[in-house]
Design a protein around this motif. Structure first.
Motif, PDB file in Angstrom:
ATOM      1  N   UNK A 119      45.475  -8.325  11.124  1.00  0.00           N
ATOM      2  CA  UNK A 119      44.769  -9.312  11.952  1.00  0.00           C
ATOM      3  C   UNK A 119      45.549 -10.606  12.122  1.00  0.00           C
ATOM      4  N   UNK A 120      46.705 -10.734  11.479  1.00  0.00           N
ATOM      5  CA  UNK A 120      47.524 -11.919  11.698  1.00  0.00           C
ATOM      6  C   UNK A 120      48.192 -11.700  13.054  1.00  0.00           C
ATOM      7  N   UNK A 121      48.656 -12.773  13.626  1.00  0.00           N
ATOM      8  CA  UNK A 121      49.268 -12.579  14.934  1.00  0.00           C
ATOM      9  C   UNK A 121      50.639 -13.247  14.950  1.00  0.00           C
ATOM     10  N   UNK A 122      51.509 -12.879  14.041  1.00  0.00           N
ATOM     11  CA  UNK A 122      52.841 -13.477  14.027  1.00  0.00           C
ATOM     12  C   UNK A 122      53.450 -13.271  15.410  1.00  0.00           C
ATOM     13  N   UNK A 123      54.071 -14.339  15.928  1.00  0.00           N
ATOM     14  CA  UNK A 123      54.391 -14.314  17.355  1.00  0.00           C
ATOM     15  C   UNK A 123      55.521 -13.350  17.710  1.00  0.00           C
ATOM     16  N   UNK A 124      56.250 -12.859  16.700  1.00  0.00           N
ATOM     17  CA  UNK A 124      57.364 -11.942  16.977  1.00  0.00           C
ATOM     18  C   UNK A 124      56.957 -10.491  16.819  1.00  0.00           C
ATOM     19  N   UNK A 125      55.749 -10.233  16.300  1.00  0.00           N
ATOM     20  CA  UNK A 125      55.479  -8.922  15.704  1.00  0.00           C
ATOM     21  C   UNK A 125      54.636  -8.026  16.597  1.00  0.00           C
ATOM     22  N   UNK A 126      55.074  -6.786  16.725  1.00  0.00           N
ATOM     23  CA  UNK A 126      54.377  -5.824  17.585  1.00  0.00           C
ATOM     24  C   UNK A 126      53.305  -5.065  16.808  1.00  0.00           C
ATOM     25  N   UNK A 127      53.334  -5.200  15.476  1.00  0.00           N
ATOM     26  CA  UNK A 127      52.438  -4.394  14.633  1.00  0.00           C
ATOM     27  C   UNK A 127      50.951  -4.544  14.979  1.00  0.00           C
ATOM     28  N   UNK A 128      50.445  -5.775  15.174  1.00  0.00           N
ATOM     29  CA  UNK A 128      49.015  -5.864  15.484  1.00  0.00           C
ATOM     30  C   UNK A 128      48.640  -5.039  16.719  1.00  0.00           C
ATOM     31  N   UNK A 129      49.569  -4.901  17.675  1.00  0.00           N
ATOM     32  CA  UNK A 129      49.199  -4.108  18.848  1.00  0.00           C
ATOM     33  C   UNK A 129      49.442  -2.616  18.638  1.00  0.00           C
TER      34      UNK A 129
END
Ligand code: 5AD
Ligand code: SF4
Length: 453
Positions: free
Chosen positions: A169-179
């Motif tokens: 649920x974090x939304x690190x701005x570089x990371x594709x994992x949440x999507x």
């Protein structure tokens, strides 16, 4: 009997998912093979975290699908993160591809592949197939993580992964994992304990708990006697007789509370190693990364844990060349590396990912600068890591003997509590046992040891 081959890229979560899928094929009467020419079903479990990982998987599948002497009926499929993010566009890239399944569909992979293979075998196909079946299953399904929980890994290994949560649920701005992996969702503690007990009954001695942010496990649950759900899970696992070692990966500074630091003082089965991604040593960059804490918090947590467990090995992930990263920001990262003296660090050059905020930020850093920083930081990390390994020469460590060494089958290989690989002379110890050893030598990242009599 038909046979299946799965190639896995990416993180331990993917390795775990591959094990689950393989066990379903085994239960369906398939053989597992490592030989591409033997396989009737070939799957690649993909990673999307960096572009390189995607290109590797695409390149590999392209080669596999164009083998001139391949059996014509082979079922080719992609699973995992890249399937989730690229979905049916993958069929445009590779026309011969049959199946694309997403991160919530692992429990359906066997069924889809087996049905297609049986159909093809019944049709007696002799000519190469030009266009695959193009079956795409990437929808979200509730309860998917429990749909495959009954299928325990097939191996007789003494170590095992146990997934305790999915998504992030974090939304690190570089990371594709949440999507690609979706929302954070924890498994019930009881299910995890049952799985762990079953693994121990099958001879597993060491369990690694997996989650995108393990310390946020069960965070909607109450804190009892100062302990959050994750620490209570560690305590409950600690009670299991026959389980000797507990590891977890990866934690995040957000939600990392004192109870987890304290756990290192009273849970001896908790191994003396933590993989704790730092990402950057600059507060300015952390803010742009949408990681809502200051670097000092991260550094303090490392130091507090080392105080709680003086021999704690800390490894980390660092991104260099994030958009807008100045030389000054980079030097702060380097200073943090010097301060913490990591046992190892994985350094990644920032890679723009589809539909992430950082991909469209201004001031993207050019490849040359990324490479320079990568190279410079690697030297620094390697120097520190080598010195920390050298300091172990002459000490006694306990290792879990895992099996033959990859490079020399006459020797055995194990890992210390600090997660450092150790090679020992074969014949003197049994696989699956924990033995005291004296470290005799160190070359780079590998330690050599004699078993203590
Ligand atoms: N570019 C480079 N590295 C990345 N990581 C995640 N996303 C990216 C990206 N877009 C790194 C982080 C994470 C590790 C698994 O991969 O450091 O911790
Ligand atoms: Fe990605 Fe950040 Fe979640 Fe880790 S914490 S998976 S880096 S969004």
């Amino acid at each position: 009997m038909p046979s299946v081959l799965i190639k896995t890229y990416g993180c331990q979560m993917n390795e775990r998912d591959t094990e689950q899928v393989l066990s379903m094929f085994l239960a369906g009467g398939y053989d597992i093979t490592k030989n591409e020419d033997d396989a009737d079903v070939i799957l690649i479990n993909t990673c999307s975290v960096r572009e390189k990982a995607e290109l590797k998987a695409l390149g590999k599948m392209g080669l596999l699908c164009s083998r001139p002497n391949a059996k014509p009926w082979v079922v080719y499929g992609f699973m995992g993160c890249m399937s989730q993010s690229r979905s049916n566009t993958l069929f445009r890239d590779i026309a011969r591809l049959d199946i694309v399944t997403g991160t919530h569909q692992y429990h359906n992979v066997y069924k889809l592949c087996n049905r297609l293979l049986r159909n093809r075998l019944a049709q007696n196909i002799t000519e190469p197939i030009k266009r695959g079946a193009h079956i795409c299953a990437v929808a979200h399904e509730d309860g998917f993580q429990n749909a495959i929980k009954d299928h325990l890994p097939p191996s007789g290994n003494c170590t095992a992964f146990v997934s305790i949560m999915q998504g992030c649920d974090m939304k690190c701005s570089y990371c594709i994992v949440p999507s690609t992996r979706g929302e954070e969702c924890s498994r019930p503690m009881n299910d995890i304990l049952i799985e762990a007990r079953e693994l121990v009954e099958r001879g597993v001695k060491e369990i690694t708990l997996l989650g995108q942010i393990v310390n946020r496990y069960g965070r909607e649950e109450p804190i009892i006697n100062g302990r959050g759900a994750f620490v209570r899970l560690l305590e409950a696992l600690h009670e299991i007789d026959g389980l000797e070692r507990i590891r977890f990966t990866s934690p995040h500074p957000i939600g990392f509370r004192q109870d987890l630091v304290n756990a290192y003082t009273y849970l001896p089965k908790l191994c003396s190693h933590i993989h704790f991604p730092m990402q950057s040593g600059s507060d300015r960059i952390l803010k742009l990364m949408l990681r809502p804490y200051k670097n000092e918090k991260y550094l303090k947590l490392c130091e507090d844990m080392r105080e709680a467990r003086p021999d704690l090995a800390i490894t980390t992930d660092i991104i260099v060349g994030f958009p807008g990263e100045t030389h000054e920001d980079y030097l702060q990262t380097k200073a943090a590396v010097e301060r913490i003296q990591f046992d190892n660090a994985f350094i990644f050059q920032y890679s723009p990912r589809k539909d992430t905020p950082a991909a469209v930020m201004e001031n993207q850093i050019c490849l040359r600068v990324k490479e320079e920083r990568n190279h410079d930081l690697l030297e620094c990390v390697n120097r520190i890591a080598t010195a920390r390994n050298q300091a172990l020469v002459g000490t006694t460590q306990t290792i879990l003997v895992e099996g033959p060494s990859k490079n020399n089958p006459n020797r055995l290989q194990g890992r210390t509590s600090q997660n450092k690989p150790v090679i020992i002379e074969g014949g003197s110890a049994q696989v699956g046992t924990i033995v005291p050893v004296t470290i005799t030598e160190c070359t780079g990242f590998t330690l050599y040891a004699n078993v203590q009599q």
